[in-house]
Structure formats: structure tokens, C-alpha cells
Design an enzyme around this catalytic site. Structure first.
Site, PDB file in Angstrom:
ATOM      1  CG  ASN A 217      41.133  37.357  30.402  1.00 17.36           C
ATOM      2  OD1 ASN A 217      40.389  36.290  30.850  1.00 17.36           O
ATOM      3  ND2 ASN A 217      40.512  38.878  30.349  1.00 17.36           N
ATOM      4  CE  LYS A 296      45.454  38.121   8.827  1.00 20.24           C
ATOM      5  NZ  LYS A 296      45.624  36.818   8.197  1.00 20.24           N
ATOM      6  CG  ASP A 317      38.182  49.294  38.049  1.00 25.74           C
ATOM      7  OD1 ASP A 317      37.131  48.712  38.187  1.00 25.74           O
ATOM      8  OD2 ASP A 317      39.120  49.048  38.685  1.00 25.74           O
ATOM      9  CB  ILE A 318      32.953  47.861  35.157  1.00 25.39           C
ATOM     10  CG1 ILE A 318      33.494  47.821  33.769  1.00 25.39           C
ATOM     11  CG2 ILE A 318      31.402  47.806  35.241  1.00 25.39           C
ATOM     12  CD1 ILE A 318      33.188  46.516  32.911  1.00 25.39           C
ATOM     13  CG  PHE A 354      35.811  37.651  41.882  1.00 24.85           C
ATOM     14  CD1 PHE A 354      34.529  37.638  42.123  1.00 24.85           C
ATOM     15  CD2 PHE A 354      36.458  36.352  41.970  1.00 24.85           C
ATOM     16  CE1 PHE A 354      33.658  36.669  42.372  1.00 24.85           C
ATOM     17  CE2 PHE A 354      35.476  35.090  42.424  1.00 24.85           C
ATOM     18  CZ  PHE A 354      33.908  35.484  42.595  1.00 24.85           C
ATOM     19  CE  LYS A 368      43.262  44.359  41.893  1.00 27.72           C
ATOM     20  NZ  LYS A 368      43.463  43.231  41.223  1.00 27.72           N
TER      21      LYS A 368
HETATM   22  O1  PMT Z   1      35.956  32.383  34.663  1.00 26.51           O
HETATM   23  P1  PMT Z   1      36.949  31.412  35.182  1.00 26.51           P
HETATM   24  O2  PMT Z   1      37.868  30.632  34.268  1.00 26.51           O
HETATM   25  O3  PMT Z   1      35.937  30.494  35.893  1.00 26.51           O
HETATM   26  O4  PMT Z   1      38.068  32.152  36.280  1.00 26.51           O
HETATM   27  C1  PMT Z   1      37.505  33.011  37.479  1.00 26.51           C
HETATM   28  C2  PMT Z   1      38.290  34.226  37.732  1.00 26.51           C
HETATM   29  C3  PMT Z   1      39.748  33.661  38.065  1.00 26.51           C
HETATM   30  C4  PMT Z   1      38.069  34.977  36.270  1.00 26.51           C
HETATM   31  C5  PMT Z   1      37.378  34.798  38.973  1.00 26.51           C
HETATM   32  O5  PMT Z   1      37.721  34.041  39.937  1.00 26.51           O
HETATM   33  C6  PMT Z   1      38.294  36.225  39.121  1.00 26.51           C
HETATM   34  O6  PMT Z   1      39.318  36.051  40.010  1.00 26.51           O
HETATM   35  N1  PMT Z   1      37.772  37.276  38.672  1.00 26.51           N
HETATM   36  C7  PMT Z   1      38.378  38.543  38.553  1.00 26.51           C
HETATM   37  C8  PMT Z   1      39.501  38.594  37.641  1.00 26.51           C
HETATM   38  C9  PMT Z   1      40.158  40.143  37.502  1.00 26.51           C
HETATM   39  O7  PMT Z   1      40.131  40.587  36.546  1.00 26.51           O
HETATM   40  O8  PMT Z   1      40.580  40.444  38.714  1.00 26.51           O
HETATM   41  P2  PMT Z   1      41.252  42.039  38.880  1.00 26.51           P
HETATM   42  O9  PMT Z   1      41.919  41.776  40.178  1.00 26.51           O
HETATM   43  O10 PMT Z   1      42.146  42.377  37.810  1.00 26.51           O
HETATM   44  O11 PMT Z   1      39.959  42.806  38.988  1.00 26.51           O
HETATM   45  C10 PMT Z   1      39.657  43.161  40.260  1.00 26.51           C
HETATM   46  C11 PMT Z   1      37.883  43.437  40.125  1.00 26.51           C
HETATM   47  O12 PMT Z   1      37.702  44.553  39.331  1.00 26.51           O
HETATM   48  C12 PMT Z   1      37.196  42.172  39.528  1.00 26.51           C
HETATM   49  O13 PMT Z   1      36.069  41.932  40.214  1.00 26.51           O
HETATM   50  C13 PMT Z   1      36.908  42.637  38.029  1.00 26.51           C
HETATM   51  O14 PMT Z   1      35.860  42.110  37.668  1.00 26.51           O
HETATM   52  C14 PMT Z   1      36.779  44.135  38.468  1.00 26.51           C
HETATM   53  N2  PMT Z   1      37.383  44.928  37.169  1.00 26.51           N
HETATM   54  C15 PMT Z   1      38.606  44.977  36.728  1.00 26.51           C
HETATM   55  C16 PMT Z   1      39.000  45.761  35.626  1.00 26.51           C
HETATM   56  C17 PMT Z   1      38.043  46.658  35.229  1.00 26.51           C
HETATM   57  N3  PMT Z   1      38.528  47.195  34.118  1.00 26.51           N
HETATM   58  N4  PMT Z   1      36.860  46.634  35.464  1.00 26.51           N
HETATM   59  C18 PMT Z   1      36.361  45.689  36.417  1.00 26.51           C
HETATM   60  O15 PMT Z   1      35.259  45.799  36.908  1.00 26.51           O
END
Ligand code: PMT
Length: 431
Positions: A217, A296, A317-318, A354, A368
Site C-alpha cells: 500500500n 516467480k 487485526d493487530i 488510526f 473501529k
Molecule cells: O505512512 P504515511 O505515508 O505517513 O501515511 C499515514 C497513514 C495514512 C498510513 C496513517 O495516518 C494512517 O491512517 N494509518 C492507519 C492506516 C490503516 O490501515 O487504517 P485502517 O483503518 O485500515 O486500520 C485501522 C487501525 O487498525 C490502524 O491503526 C491499523 O494500524 C490497525 N490495523 C489494521 C489492520 C490490521 N490487520 N491490523 C491492524 O493493526
């Protein structure tokens, strides 16, 4: 021996760039340098040409113990330390006095001499001490510039009210050097997170499809790295668990590099027994290829027009795991995930997530927050070109349990990180 080098201090010196612009209050700059040096800071000075008419570079050189810069294009001065290196060197830039003219340049990105160029080039926080005639301070142009700068995260100290050198009375007098120095010391970071172990996830994960291709991503890591850097500046022990990123590891931070979501999860769980604050800024892939190919994948093997169907499976989901505290972090005697032992007591981990969303941002973030049992969610509208992935600024809303939202203006990611950690300190204080 210079005054600067004779000052004894047990605190580590921080690097302060004092930028002086051309107002009568420039005569107080040496006193400000002395106050900063007394705190134990290393101070370098840069003057506009007009500032050098109010205070001599020689005085500032003597009190700071360092050569003073006055000219952008002077080969000798550039040889000593070039202006970009000086902008990068600073951990804090203090502008004192800041004239109306310099504030206008800073607000509008004008870089037409040394000081304004340094201010445009630096990534350090900026503390401004305005000093000017009361009518210049009250002018709508100055008010707009100040509002713009505040919204961008520039900090202000003063001006104060009183008799002004121009003969008028009112707001416009530069704050006293001791006040400016105290504010600088505060911004340089009292160790407010000393004793905390902050674990930050950053960047994007890469999920292999075969030995050369990955599902990835657009996360650069910038947001998470700024959180880690700010936590370290506040005295925390910081572990930064990051996907691949070209960013330099912030000072005082231990970095653990991972590629996949499963590796990130293992790295997070390895730190949980000691972690007291968890900030999940990483963009973790929700899915991974079920069966990554060992070799590959050859397109010839798929036929002339053959597409490729890849089966994806869900990644753990960590953040939700940490929030729920549903995985034991090790031996029975150790605290569980979601808890931390401190001073013989079990304390709940502070969990900040986030939410990167492109529509219905707040509603999705709130879901969330509840599902992942966070103390705070940073809702990130990633549909904006100046926020979210791979840019230096971010526009976020802090979403709290109980229905409260706090929208922040567009800010440098460093300032967003500071706001997030201010809230972490608030949560800790309320427990
Ligand atoms: O790295 P940059 O280029 O500076 O960009 C910053 C950012 C946009 C990545 C950052 O500001 C941000 O929004 N991070 C969260 C990105 C994300 O994957 O969001 P989500 O809505 O999909 O996930 C929600 C939360 O669960 C996040 O805290 C994520 O870290 C966590 N998560 C999600 C999926 C997963 N399998 N495990 C997780 O821990």
C-alpha cells in the site's frame, strides 16, 4: 573561553537556532542567547541584514560561542555551515524578534534572504516572539498571517502589552527573554513520557505473491515515524515496528523492521509485556495471498491472455488483539497484553489506533474505536491530497469514547504527532 562553553550542565544540550529579524527588540537577542545557554542548549544565530543593524553579530558570536550567519550567499559563511545544514541541524527554531514582515514571509513561503530561507527549509518546530508597533500587530494582514501560522503548528510567545519603543502603548512588545527561553525549554520537551515504553507501528506491510511480487500500500511511514520521534523527545523508551521505509530511524528510537502483517504481529507481541502505550499508525494489509508461489509466477504458464486469480486470506487485526488483551504475552507471571505492570500495580495499556477512511470518515472511525477497544482513534481522511499517505501534512479528527470528536486543522505530521501524544498524556493523567 566563551560564555557558552563555560556553562556547566548535566542535561543533554539541545540544538536551538535563534533567528533574529530587524526590529528594535533585537537588542535583547544576546540576553535570550544567554538564557538558552544557561539552560544547557547549544545555540546558533542567524540574522537578517536589518537585524545586524540593531545587534552586532560579534556580540551574538561571543555569547553563543558559534559563528553567526547573516548572509545567504556569503561563501565563507556557507563554508562554515551551509544554510540547509543549519536548517536541518536545529531541533527548535526561535524567531525573536519576529517583525510583521518576517511573519508575512513565513506565512506565505517567501524565501528571499537568509532567515526566511532557513524558516522555509527547516523541519524543526518554530517558536515565534513577535515584536512590532501596535497598529502593525492589529492590522488584518498580520492577524491573518498569525492565524495561518498558528493553524500550521507554529507556536507563539507574546507579544506583550505596554509602552512600545515607537512611542505608542499597546500590544506589540516582545516577550521577555526569560519568558521566551522558558517556552523554548518547554517545547524542546520536558521528559513528560519518561518511564513509558511506547510501541509504534508505522509504514505499510508487504504480502508476498511470489518471490518478486507483493501486495503493498501507499504508506511511507512518515506519520508513525513522527509519533516515534516525538515520543523519544518526550523521554519515552520507544520501539518503532515498521514496514519497509527509506526514512531514517529517529534519534533515540529502537527500530524493528518487518515486511508482512504476520511479522508485524509477532514483533508487536514480543514487545507487549513491557509496553505501556501502543500507537498503531501502520497501514496493515487486511489480506494476504493464501499460497504465495515459491517461484516467480510465469505469465507464459497462464496462456496468451490468461489472467491470474489469487486467493486472499484475512490477516489478524493487530490493533484489535492489543485492545482486547486477548493474547497472553508470555509466562503466567507476566502481565497480559492490554495491561502493564508499573510500581507493583497492574495498569491498562493506553491504546491509540488510526482509521484511514475515504468516506463517512467519522462514523467508520467510531466503529473501529469500539470494535478495537481503543482509548482514542485518529480518524484520517485519506481522500485529501494533502493528508494521509506519503505527504508531510495530515488532517485528522481525534475520536474519543463517549461520542466526543476533536477536529485538528491541516498540520505537519510532526505537529499531529505532538497533539496525539498530548492526548496520551491526558489519558494517563486521568487514570
Ligand atoms: O505512512 P504515511 O505515508 O505517513 O501515511 C499515514 C497513514 C495514512 C498510513 C496513517 O495516518 C494512517 O491512517 N494509518 C492507519 C492506516 C490503516 O490501515 O487504517 P485502517 O483503518 O485500515 O486500520 C485501522 C487501525 O487498525 C490502524 O491503526 C491499523 O494500524 C490497525 N490495523 C489494521 C489492520 C490490521 N490487520 N491490523 C491492524 O493493526
Amino acid at each position: 573561553m566563551s560564555e557558552a562553553s563555560s556553562t556547566a550542565t548535566s542535561k543533554p544540550a539541545r540544538r536551538v537556532l535563534l533567528a533574529v529579524s530587524g526590529g528594535i527588540a533585537a537588542y535583547k537577542a544576546p540576553e535570550l542567547v544567554r538564557a538558552l545557554v544557561r539552560q544547557g542548549q547549544t545555540v546558533r544565530c542567524a540574522l537578517t541584514r536589518n537585524a545586524a543593524r540593531f545587534v552586532t553579530p560579534l556580540v551574538l558570536q561571543t555569547v553563543s560561542g558559534h559563528a553567526v550567519r547573516t548572509d545567504l550567499f556569503d561563501a565563507e559563511q556557507e563554508g562554515e555551515i551551509d544554510h540547509i545544514a543549519l536548517a536541518d541541524w536545529a531541533e527548535l527554531v526561535v524567531v525573536a524578534p519576529a517583525t510583521a514582515d518576517l511573519l508575512a514571509k513565513l506565512a506565505h513561503g517567501i524565501a528571499d534572504e537568509l532567515v526566511s530561507t532557513l524558516l522555509l527549509a527547516t523541519r524543526a518546530p518554530v517558536l515565534v516572539a513577535p515584536a512590532m508597533n501596535v497598529h502593525m500587530w492589529d492590522h488584518p494582514a498580520t492577524r491573518d498571517n498569525v492565524a495561518l501560522l498558528r493553524a500550521r503548528g507554529v507556536r507563539f510567545v507574546g507579544p506583550e502589552a505596554g509602552f512600545l519603543a515607537c512611542g505608542w502603548e499597546g500590544e506589540g512588545r516582545m516577550a521577555e527573554p526569560a519568558t521566551i527561553a522558558a517556552e523554548a525549554e518547554r517545547l524542546l520537551g520536558a521528559p513528560t513520557l519518561a518511564g513509558e515504553v511506547v510501541v509504534v507501528t508505522a509504514g505499510g506491510t508487504r504480502e508476498p505473491l511470489d518471490p518478486v511480487r507483493v501486495l503493498a500500500n501507499r504508506s511511507s511511514g512518515k506519520m508513525g515515524f513522527e509519533v516515534a520521534a516525538e515520543a523519544a523527545r518526550r523521554g519515552a523508551e520507544v520501539v518503532l515496528i515498521s514496514g519497509p521505509s527509506s526514512l531514517a530511524t529517529p534519534a533515540g528510537v529502537r527500530r524493528v523492521g518487518i515486511e508482512t502483517a504476520l511479522q508485524m504481529r509477532d514483533a508487536v507481541h514480543a514487545e507487549l509485556a513491557r509496553c505501556s502505550v501502543f500507537v498503531a499508525a501502520a497501514a496493515v494489509s487486511d489480506f494476504r495471498p493464501a499460497m504465495p508461489a515459491k517461484q516467480k509466477i510465469k505469465k507464459e504458464a497462464l496462456g496468451d491472455d490468461g489472467g491470474l486469480v489469487v486467493e486472499l486470506v484475512r490477516n489478524p487485526d493487530i490493533l484489535a488483539e492489543v485492545g482486547a488483551g486477548d493474547r497472553a504475552a508470555g509466562a503466567r507471571s507476566e502481565p497480559k497484553a492490554g495491561e502493564v505492570q508499573q510500581d507493583g500495580r497492574t495498569r491498562r495499556l493506553i491504546v491509540v489506533g488510526f482509521a484511514a477512511e475515504s468516506e463517512d470518515v467519522l462514523a467508520a472511525a467510531r466503529r473501529k474505536l469500539e470494535r478495537k477497544r481503543c482509548d482514542l482513534i485518529v480518524a484520517n481522511d485519506v481522500s485529501r491530497s494533502d493528508a494521509g499517505f506519503d505527504v508531510d501534512t495530515n488532517a485528522v479528527t481525534l475520536v474519543w469514547p463517549g461520542g466526543r470528536d476533536e477536529a485538528l486543522p491541516l498540520l505537519p505530521k510532526r505537529a499531529v504527532a505532538a497533539q496525539i501524544l498530548d492526548r496520551v498524556e491526558q489519558i494517563r493523567g486521568a487514570r
